[in-house]
Motif scaffolding. Structure first.
Motif, short mmCIF file in Angstrom:
data_model
loop_
_atom_site.label_atom_id
_atom_site.label_comp_id
_atom_site.label_asym_id
_atom_site.label_seq_id
_atom_site.Cartn_x
_atom_site.Cartn_y
_atom_site.Cartn_z
N THR A 39 0.82 -1.21 0.00
CA THR A 39 0.00 0.00 0.00
C THR A 39 0.85 1.26 0.00
O THR A 39 0.45 2.29 -0.54
CB THR A 39 -0.96 0.03 1.20
N PHE A 42 1.71 1.62 -3.54
CA PHE A 42 0.48 1.97 -4.25
C PHE A 42 0.13 3.43 -4.04
O PHE A 42 -0.19 4.16 -4.99
CB PHE A 42 -0.65 1.06 -3.76
N LEU A 51 -8.70 5.04 -2.51
CA LEU A 51 -8.18 3.87 -3.22
C LEU A 51 -7.35 3.00 -2.28
O LEU A 51 -7.42 1.77 -2.34
CB LEU A 51 -7.33 4.32 -4.42
N LYS A 52 -6.58 3.64 -1.43
CA LYS A 52 -5.76 2.91 -0.46
C LYS A 52 -6.65 2.09 0.48
O LYS A 52 -6.35 0.91 0.76
CB LYS A 52 -4.90 3.90 0.34
N PHE A 55 -8.06 -0.87 -1.35
CA PHE A 55 -7.01 -1.88 -1.54
C PHE A 55 -6.91 -2.75 -0.28
O PHE A 55 -6.85 -3.99 -0.34
CB PHE A 55 -5.69 -1.19 -1.84
N TRP A 56 -6.92 -2.12 0.89
CA TRP A 56 -6.88 -2.85 2.15
C TRP A 56 -8.12 -3.72 2.31
O TRP A 56 -8.04 -4.86 2.79
CB TRP A 56 -6.76 -1.89 3.34
N MET A 71 -12.81 -4.63 -5.98
CA MET A 71 -11.96 -4.42 -7.15
C MET A 71 -12.71 -3.65 -8.23
O MET A 71 -12.11 -2.82 -8.94
CB MET A 71 -11.47 -5.77 -7.68
N ILE A 74 -12.56 -0.05 -7.29
CA ILE A 74 -11.24 0.51 -7.60
C ILE A 74 -11.14 0.83 -9.10
O ILE A 74 -10.66 1.89 -9.50
CB ILE A 74 -10.13 -0.47 -7.18
N ALA A 81 -5.09 2.29 -11.50
CA ALA A 81 -4.86 1.71 -10.18
C ALA A 81 -5.30 0.24 -10.17
O ALA A 81 -4.64 -0.61 -9.58
CB ALA A 81 -5.64 2.49 -9.12
N HIS A 82 -6.40 -0.03 -10.83
CA HIS A 82 -6.88 -1.41 -10.93
C HIS A 82 -5.88 -2.29 -11.68
O HIS A 82 -5.60 -3.42 -11.29
CB HIS A 82 -8.24 -1.44 -11.64
N ILE A 85 -2.83 -3.04 -9.40
CA ILE A 85 -3.10 -4.10 -8.42
C ILE A 85 -3.22 -5.46 -9.10
O ILE A 85 -2.68 -6.47 -8.61
CB ILE A 85 -4.40 -3.79 -7.64
N LYS A 90 -2.90 -12.21 -7.01
CA LYS A 90 -3.78 -12.04 -5.85
C LYS A 90 -3.58 -13.15 -4.82
O LYS A 90 -3.88 -12.97 -3.63
CB LYS A 90 -5.24 -11.97 -6.27
#
Length: 259
Positions: A39, A42, A51-52, A55-56, A71, A74, A81-82, A85, A90
């Motif tokens: 993160t 990111f 967004l952060k 993500f979490w 997702m 995001i 950003a997607h 990640i 994953k």
């Protein structure tokens, strides 16, 4: 009951050397990327607090539907950003897809204490480095001794963390209705969702039971209708006070000077 797993999980900050070395050297180990480092990278790239947080959320959730929905959020907010990640497997960071045992721990924060012992020693000369290492051994010995005393004070069968989890799971279970649909299988319903619990395999479709190794609220609702009195049989041995004491039972003896 499922057998206890001894396959190790490696946590790292995704250094390229480790990504290659872990499967080569420890082929049976599971490799988990530290979400704190992920993160941080990111956020430095996209500078977006929401967004952060998303993500979490994607990393922590144990339900696939929540992961996919997060997702999608995001992607709708920032497609780049997607993509950033999605380029990271994953299976190495998302709790739902991680196949090893990491007990809901998704960062390397717990190792920072030990890392701090050697932080200032990296640039020391050999003689000073050896002396510093001896100091680190003393700190580790002190670490063990404090936990021996801490563990000896407990009068429960489970550690404080596990006892608190069980208490909260019991409270949560009051909002569920459980039905036995097989010898060990139960359907557990709430207003919002329906889950399936297998007490023999110690699993729940919410994935908390098998991920943490302690009964979730759904499992507690299922256990309640079985009249089973020994809740501790549904907890992984690592949460038992006896196991905790065994972990810190060994003495790290001093390294004496030559005389």
């Amino acid at each position: 009951m499922p057998s206890e797993s001894y396959v190790i999980t490696i946590y790292s900050d995704r250094q390229k050397g480790l990504i290659q070395a872990v499967p080569e050297v420890l082929s049976q180990a599971h490799h988990s990327y530290c979400m704190r480092h992920l993160t941080a990278n990111f956020y430095s790239e996209f500078k977006d607090v929401l967004l952060k947080r998303l993500f979490w959320r994607a990393a922590r959730t144990l339900r696939e539907s929540v992961f996919k929905d997060t997702m999608d959020q995001i992607k709708a907010r920032n497609e780049n950003a997607h993509k950033w990640i999605s380029a990271i497997p994953k299976e190495s960071w998302a709790s739902f897809y991680f196949t090893g045992d990491r007990y809901d721990v998704i960062t390397t924060n717990r190792s920072k204490l030990l890392n701090a012992f050697l932080k200032n020693a990296r640039k020391l000369l050999i003689a000073s480095l050896v002396e510093h290492t001896r100091w680190t051994r003393w700190k580790t010995s002190d670490f063990f001794q404090k936990r021996r005393v801490y563990g000896d004070e407990w009068r429960t069968q489970l550690t404080n963390y596990a006892e608190k989890h069980i208490r909260l799971a019991k409270e949560e279970s009051l909002q569920y209705v459980a039905y036995r649909v097989g010898l060990h299988v139960f359907e557990v319903r709430s207003v919002q969702i329906q889950d399936s619990v297998n007490l023999h395999l110690q699993t729940c479709s919410c994935r908390v039971f098998q991920t943490i190794g302690l009964p979730c609220g759904h499992a507690m609702a299922a256990i309640a209708i079985t009249k089973e009195k020994n809740l501790y049989s549904f907890c992984k041995p690592c949460y038992k006070v006896d196991r905790y004491r065994q972990t810190y039972d060994e003495v790290l003896y001093p390294t004496l000077d030559r005389t």
